[in-house]
Design a protein around this motif. Sequence first.
Motif, PDB file in Angstrom:
ATOM      1  N   TYR A  80       0.889  -1.269   0.114  1.00 22.67           N
ATOM      2  CA  TYR A  80       0.034   0.089   0.204  1.00 22.67           C
ATOM      3  C   TYR A  80       0.770   1.366  -0.014  1.00 22.67           C
ATOM      4  O   TYR A  80       2.025   1.363   0.298  1.00 22.67           O
ATOM      5  N   LEU A  81       0.240   2.331  -0.715  1.00 23.52           N
ATOM      6  CA  LEU A  81       1.122   3.552  -0.493  1.00 23.52           C
ATOM      7  C   LEU A  81      -0.332   4.327   0.125  1.00 23.52           C
ATOM      8  O   LEU A  81      -0.962   4.982  -0.853  1.00 23.52           O
ATOM      9  N   ASP A  82      -0.240   4.946   1.226  1.00 26.62           N
ATOM     10  CA  ASP A  82      -1.058   6.203   1.586  1.00 26.62           C
ATOM     11  C   ASP A  82      -0.471   7.300   1.323  1.00 26.62           C
ATOM     12  O   ASP A  82       0.458   7.792   1.795  1.00 26.62           O
ATOM     13  N   MET A  83      -1.194   8.168   0.537  1.00 28.63           N
ATOM     14  CA  MET A  83      -0.658   9.682   0.245  1.00 28.63           C
ATOM     15  C   MET A  83      -1.648  10.583   0.727  1.00 28.63           C
ATOM     16  O   MET A  83      -2.810  10.819   0.434  1.00 28.63           O
ATOM     17  N   ASP A  84      -1.230  11.211   1.756  1.00 33.38           N
ATOM     18  CA  ASP A  84      -1.976  12.478   2.318  1.00 33.38           C
ATOM     19  C   ASP A  84      -1.406  13.899   1.802  1.00 33.38           C
ATOM     20  O   ASP A  84      -0.270  13.901   1.268  1.00 33.38           O
ATOM     21  N   ASN A  85      -2.137  14.971   1.980  1.00 30.54           N
ATOM     22  CA  ASN A  85      -1.719  16.260   1.666  1.00 30.54           C
ATOM     23  C   ASN A  85      -1.265  16.276   0.366  1.00 30.54           C
ATOM     24  O   ASN A  85      -0.080  16.921  -0.002  1.00 30.54           O
ATOM     25  N   LEU A  86      -1.919  15.749  -0.547  1.00 32.37           N
ATOM     26  CA  LEU A  86      -1.373  15.808  -2.142  1.00 32.37           C
ATOM     27  C   LEU A  86      -1.472  16.966  -2.979  1.00 32.37           C
ATOM     28  O   LEU A  86      -2.213  18.144  -2.285  1.00 32.37           O
ATOM     29  N   SER A  87      -0.421  17.267  -3.601  1.00 34.03           N
ATOM     30  CA  SER A  87      -0.267  18.603  -4.297  1.00 34.03           C
ATOM     31  C   SER A  87      -0.178  18.163  -5.917  1.00 34.03           C
ATOM     32  O   SER A  87      -0.093  16.882  -6.125  1.00 34.03           O
ATOM     33  N   PRO A  88      -0.502  19.176  -6.702  1.00 35.28           N
ATOM     34  CA  PRO A  88      -0.368  18.844  -8.163  1.00 35.28           C
ATOM     35  C   PRO A  88       0.797  18.315  -8.667  1.00 35.28           C
ATOM     36  O   PRO A  88       0.988  17.569  -9.728  1.00 35.28           O
ATOM     37  N   GLU A  89       1.935  18.455  -7.852  1.00 33.07           N
ATOM     38  CA  GLU A  89       3.135  18.061  -8.436  1.00 33.07           C
ATOM     39  C   GLU A  89       3.287  16.613  -7.742  1.00 33.07           C
ATOM     40  O   GLU A  89       4.111  15.985  -8.510  1.00 33.07           O
ATOM     41  N   ASP A  90       2.512  16.044  -7.260  1.00 30.88           N
ATOM     42  CA  ASP A  90       2.367  14.566  -7.343  1.00 30.88           C
ATOM     43  C   ASP A  90       1.756  13.880  -8.243  1.00 30.88           C
ATOM     44  O   ASP A  90       1.518  12.555  -8.491  1.00 30.88           O
ATOM     45  N   THR A  91       1.001  14.426  -9.042  1.00 30.97           N
ATOM     46  CA  THR A  91       0.399  13.931 -10.335  1.00 30.97           C
ATOM     47  C   THR A  91       1.349  13.051 -11.198  1.00 30.97           C
ATOM     48  O   THR A  91       2.420  13.473 -11.674  1.00 30.97           O
ATOM     49  N   GLY A  92       0.681  11.943 -11.844  1.00 31.64           N
ATOM     50  CA  GLY A  92       1.598  10.985 -12.492  1.00 31.64           C
ATOM     51  C   GLY A  92       1.020   9.731 -12.467  1.00 31.64           C
ATOM     52  O   GLY A  92       0.099   9.440 -11.895  1.00 31.64           O
ATOM     53  N   ILE A  93       1.728   8.689 -13.158  1.00 33.36           N
ATOM     54  CA  ILE A  93       1.067   7.446 -13.128  1.00 33.36           C
ATOM     55  C   ILE A  93       2.005   6.629 -12.307  1.00 33.36           C
ATOM     56  O   ILE A  93       3.367   6.899 -12.394  1.00 33.36           O
ATOM     57  N   TYR A  94       1.607   5.916 -11.326  1.00 37.05           N
ATOM     58  CA  TYR A  94       2.356   5.489 -10.371  1.00 37.05           C
ATOM     59  C   TYR A  94       2.529   4.087 -10.481  1.00 37.05           C
ATOM     60  O   TYR A  94       1.405   3.182 -10.604  1.00 37.05           O
ATOM     61  N   TYR A  95       3.677   3.466 -10.445  1.00 38.99           N
ATOM     62  CA  TYR A  95       3.844   2.145 -10.707  1.00 38.99           C
ATOM     63  C   TYR A  95       4.342   1.275  -9.446  1.00 38.99           C
ATOM     64  O   TYR A  95       5.417   1.961  -8.733  1.00 38.99           O
ATOM     65  N   CYS A  96       3.930   0.383  -9.187  1.00 40.72           N
ATOM     66  CA  CYS A  96       4.449  -0.785  -8.182  1.00 40.72           C
ATOM     67  C   CYS A  96       5.392  -1.737  -8.923  1.00 40.72           C
ATOM     68  O   CYS A  96       5.588  -2.032  -9.791  1.00 40.72           O
ATOM     69  N   VAL A  97       6.555  -1.675  -7.973  1.00 44.35           N
ATOM     70  CA  VAL A  97       7.614  -2.453  -8.611  1.00 44.35           C
ATOM     71  C   VAL A  97       8.472  -3.486  -7.568  1.00 44.35           C
ATOM     72  O   VAL A  97       8.116  -3.209  -6.301  1.00 44.35           O
ATOM     73  N   ALA A  98       8.980  -4.243  -7.925  1.00 43.95           N
ATOM     74  CA  ALA A  98       9.727  -5.581  -7.069  1.00 43.95           C
ATOM     75  C   ALA A  98      10.993  -5.936  -7.291  1.00 43.95           C
ATOM     76  O   ALA A  98      10.977  -5.774  -8.869  1.00 43.95           O
ATOM     77  N   ARG A  99      11.844  -6.333  -6.659  1.00 44.82           N
ATOM     78  CA  ARG A  99      13.126  -6.805  -6.749  1.00 44.82           C
ATOM     79  C   ARG A  99      13.600  -7.819  -5.914  1.00 44.82           C
ATOM     80  O   ARG A  99      13.104  -7.531  -4.641  1.00 44.82           O
ATOM     81  N   GLU A 100      14.032  -8.835  -6.098  1.00 44.82           N
ATOM     82  CA  GLU A 100      14.602  -9.866  -5.156  1.00 44.82           C
ATOM     83  C   GLU A 100      15.693  -9.299  -4.476  1.00 44.82           C
ATOM     84  O   GLU A 100      16.680  -8.622  -4.744  1.00 44.82           O
ATOM     85  N   GLY A 101      15.631  -9.530  -3.098  1.00 41.29           N
ATOM     86  CA  GLY A 101      16.622  -8.891  -2.104  1.00 41.29           C
ATOM     87  C   GLY A 101      16.678  -7.422  -1.762  1.00 41.29           C
ATOM     88  O   GLY A 101      15.726  -6.662  -2.173  1.00 41.29           O
ATOM     89  N   THR A 102      17.298  -6.825  -0.786  1.00 42.83           N
ATOM     90  CA  THR A 102      17.334  -5.672  -0.409  1.00 42.83           C
ATOM     91  C   THR A 102      18.257  -4.823  -1.123  1.00 42.83           C
ATOM     92  O   THR A 102      18.794  -5.370  -2.026  1.00 42.83           O
ATOM     93  N   GLY A 103      18.659  -3.402  -0.523  1.00 46.54           N
ATOM     94  CA  GLY A 103      19.421  -2.550  -1.107  1.00 46.54           C
ATOM     95  C   GLY A 103      19.207  -1.071  -0.292  1.00 46.54           C
ATOM     96  O   GLY A 103      18.271  -0.985   0.258  1.00 46.54           O
ATOM     97  N   SER A 104      20.167  -0.454  -0.445  1.00 44.92           N
ATOM     98  CA  SER A 104      20.195   0.895  -0.145  1.00 44.92           C
ATOM     99  C   SER A 104      19.296   1.662  -0.806  1.00 44.92           C
ATOM    100  O   SER A 104      18.598   1.426  -1.924  1.00 44.92           O
ATOM    101  N   TRP A 105      18.796   3.043  -0.122  1.00 46.47           N
ATOM    102  CA  TRP A 105      18.096   3.659  -0.783  1.00 46.47           C
ATOM    103  C   TRP A 105      18.638   4.241  -2.085  1.00 46.47           C
ATOM    104  O   TRP A 105      17.804   4.380  -3.048  1.00 46.47           O
ATOM    105  N   ALA A 106      19.703   4.672  -2.124  1.00 50.02           N
ATOM    106  CA  ALA A 106      20.525   5.118  -3.462  1.00 50.02           C
ATOM    107  C   ALA A 106      20.199   3.951  -4.579  1.00 50.02           C
ATOM    108  O   ALA A 106      19.877   4.673  -5.665  1.00 50.02           O
TER     109      ALA A 106
END
Length: 127
Positions: A80-106
Amino acid sequence: QVQLAESGGGSVQAGGSLRLSCTISGISCRGYSMAWFPQAAGKEREGVAAGWHESSTTYYAPSVKGRFTLSQDISKNTLYLDMDNLSPEDTGIYYCVAREGTGSWARLQRPSEFNFWGQGTQVTVSS
């Protein structure tokens, strides 16, 4: 066959909220990093939230920190992604993605790090 199916997108006014869902089939959330990548018109996809089930670690882009919340229901194999206080800059197509294993934020901010993608759900925020 791995499938990610997003839902919950829509049109809201600035300041409103939406909850996006991503139902995963073919794999379990366990052992996978999951993320959301919005893509605004004319721009590249950019990760805004990512998580790793095993440690409950979550990462957020500065632009959404404090407004977006990532969570998952393992019993439903749903992200899930709960999105609050949305602004016009948040407009877009939102894709859910996955990969095996972990990783850094970078790494988890990069689209190339993920090999499983959903079809996307449109989020439109009007001013």
